[in-house]
Motif scaffolding. Structure first.
Motif, PDB file in Angstrom:
ATOM      1  N   PRO A   8       0.908  -1.180   0.407  1.00 19.31           N
ATOM      2  CA  PRO A   8       0.078   0.169   0.585  1.00 19.31           C
ATOM      3  C   PRO A   8       0.690   0.919   0.183  1.00 19.31           C
ATOM      4  O   PRO A   8       0.533   2.539  -0.618  1.00 19.31           O
ATOM      5  CB  PRO A   8      -0.908  -0.154   1.196  1.00 19.31           C
ATOM      6  N   GLU A   9       1.796   1.195   0.459  1.00 20.74           N
ATOM      7  CA  GLU A   9       2.826   2.468   0.750  1.00 20.74           C
ATOM      8  C   GLU A   9       3.305   2.849  -0.721  1.00 20.74           C
ATOM      9  O   GLU A   9       4.254   3.633  -1.330  1.00 20.74           O
ATOM     10  CB  GLU A   9       3.775   2.362   1.848  1.00 20.74           C
ATOM     11  N   LYS A  10       3.389   1.839  -1.948  1.00 22.45           N
ATOM     12  CA  LYS A  10       4.544   2.107  -2.820  1.00 22.45           C
ATOM     13  C   LYS A  10       3.577   0.747  -3.913  1.00 22.45           C
ATOM     14  O   LYS A  10       4.047   0.553  -4.179  1.00 22.45           O
ATOM     15  CB  LYS A  10       5.669   1.071  -3.165  1.00 22.45           C
ATOM     16  N   TRP A  27      -4.314  -0.589  10.812  1.00 23.49           N
ATOM     17  CA  TRP A  27      -2.703   0.229  11.104  1.00 23.49           C
ATOM     18  C   TRP A  27      -3.001   0.911  12.715  1.00 23.49           C
ATOM     19  O   TRP A  27      -3.868   1.577  12.281  1.00 23.49           O
ATOM     20  CB  TRP A  27      -2.526   1.361   9.963  1.00 23.49           C
ATOM     21  N   SER A  31       0.033   6.103  14.018  1.00 22.44           N
ATOM     22  CA  SER A  31       1.090   6.086  12.652  1.00 22.44           C
ATOM     23  C   SER A  31       1.139   7.367  11.579  1.00 22.44           C
ATOM     24  O   SER A  31       1.679   7.130  11.442  1.00 22.44           O
ATOM     25  CB  SER A  31       1.032   4.193  11.837  1.00 22.44           C
ATOM     26  N   LEU A  32      -0.393   7.809  11.651  1.00 17.49           N
ATOM     27  CA  LEU A  32      -0.559   8.497  10.639  1.00 17.49           C
ATOM     28  C   LEU A  32      -0.191   9.683  11.746  1.00 17.49           C
ATOM     29  O   LEU A  32      -1.549  10.257  11.842  1.00 17.49           O
ATOM     30  CB  LEU A  32      -2.584   8.465  10.312  1.00 17.49           C
ATOM     31  N   HIS A 126       3.781   5.555  -8.660  1.00 19.13           N
ATOM     32  CA  HIS A 126       2.869   4.802  -7.311  1.00 19.13           C
ATOM     33  C   HIS A 126       2.710   5.583  -6.462  1.00 19.13           C
ATOM     34  O   HIS A 126       3.091   6.866  -6.772  1.00 19.13           O
ATOM     35  CB  HIS A 126       4.482   4.415  -6.119  1.00 19.13           C
ATOM     36  N   ASP A 128       1.197   6.276  -2.348  1.00 14.40           N
ATOM     37  CA  ASP A 128       1.129   6.539  -1.017  1.00 14.40           C
ATOM     38  C   ASP A 128      -0.392   5.962  -0.531  1.00 14.40           C
ATOM     39  O   ASP A 128      -1.241   6.887   0.046  1.00 14.40           O
ATOM     40  CB  ASP A 128       1.835   6.833  -0.608  1.00 14.40           C
ATOM     41  N   ARG A 130      -1.037   4.639   2.054  1.00 14.82           N
ATOM     42  CA  ARG A 130      -1.520   5.841   3.808  1.00 14.82           C
ATOM     43  C   ARG A 130      -1.058   6.588   3.442  1.00 14.82           C
ATOM     44  O   ARG A 130      -2.274   7.416   4.595  1.00 14.82           O
ATOM     45  CB  ARG A 130      -0.055   4.998   4.032  1.00 14.82           C
ATOM     46  N   GLU A 131      -0.872   7.575   2.549  1.00 12.74           N
ATOM     47  CA  GLU A 131      -1.136   9.115   2.486  1.00 12.74           C
ATOM     48  C   GLU A 131      -2.411   9.389   2.123  1.00 12.74           C
ATOM     49  O   GLU A 131      -3.230  10.692   2.644  1.00 12.74           O
ATOM     50  CB  GLU A 131       0.266   9.594   1.845  1.00 12.74           C
ATOM     51  N   GLU A 134      -4.693   8.636   5.094  1.00  9.89           N
ATOM     52  CA  GLU A 134      -5.375   9.620   5.587  1.00  9.89           C
ATOM     53  C   GLU A 134      -5.317  10.712   5.464  1.00  9.89           C
ATOM     54  O   GLU A 134      -6.288  11.427   5.725  1.00  9.89           O
ATOM     55  CB  GLU A 134      -3.543   9.570   6.237  1.00  9.89           C
TER      56      GLU A 134
END
Length: 183
Positions: A8-10, A27, A31-32, A126, A128, A130-131, A134
């Protein structure tokens, strides 16, 4: 055919959507970082339950149109922010359920986003995720967090409200006295 592993991050979003792949997980809320900054001081994000999320990629082929890349994002989090009435922590459930269309360029995304009800973004090399998740959770936070009914009465505000009229004289009383003298 060998299945691809997606992170998920890339995230290679074009391949993810082409494969019709899905990812899900949890998560820690802390962490966010940007979401954690919204926490009430008395209830930091390290004490929040883990947030759950899922992603699903999809390729759509509308009639007489180009192939479209879509991403379905869902997320759910329990956050504690500061109530704007009583200044105590208030627990909020924040849910996100959004479809996002990805196009080739920023200009195309801006043009389509202005004319459409759909969320449209430029396709990155790519992503992210996660971003992105968030960002979506931050957008879903209440603008003015507050309890439905505050746990403690707002006695301080009542005391100040009752005391203020007795302490301050009416500024127009002097004018009224002058008017009476003139009559």
């Amino acid at each position: 055919m060998k299945s691809r592993a997606f992170v998920p991050e890339k995230l290679d979003l074009a391949a993810f959507a082409h494969d019709g792949a899905s990812l899900q997980g949890e998560w820690p809320a802390a962490s966010l970082e940007r979401l954690a900054e919204s926490a009430a001081p008395e209830a930091p994000a390290s004490g929040w339950p883990a947030l759950s999320w899922s992603l699903h990629g999809e390729i759509r082929q509308p009639k007489a149109a180009a192939v479209q890349t879509w991403l379905h994002v869902t997320a759910s989090a329990q956050v504690a922010q500061t109530c704007q009435r009583c200044l105590k922590p208030v627990q909020e459930t924040v849910d996100v359920d959004r479809w996002i269309r990805f196009v080739d360029t920023e200009a195309e995304a801006a043009a389509l986003d202005a004319d459409s009800d759909d969320d449209v973004l430029a396709l990155p090399r790519h992503l992210d995720a996660r971003e992105l998740i968030e960002d979506e959770l931050l957008l879903a936070l209440p603008l003015v967090p507050r309890h439905e009914h505050c746990p403690e009465p707002l006695a301080h505000a009542d005391e100040v409200g009752d005391a203020a009229p007795e302490e301050r004289p009416n500024p127009f009383a002097a004018l009224a006295a002058l008017k009476r003298k003139g009559d």
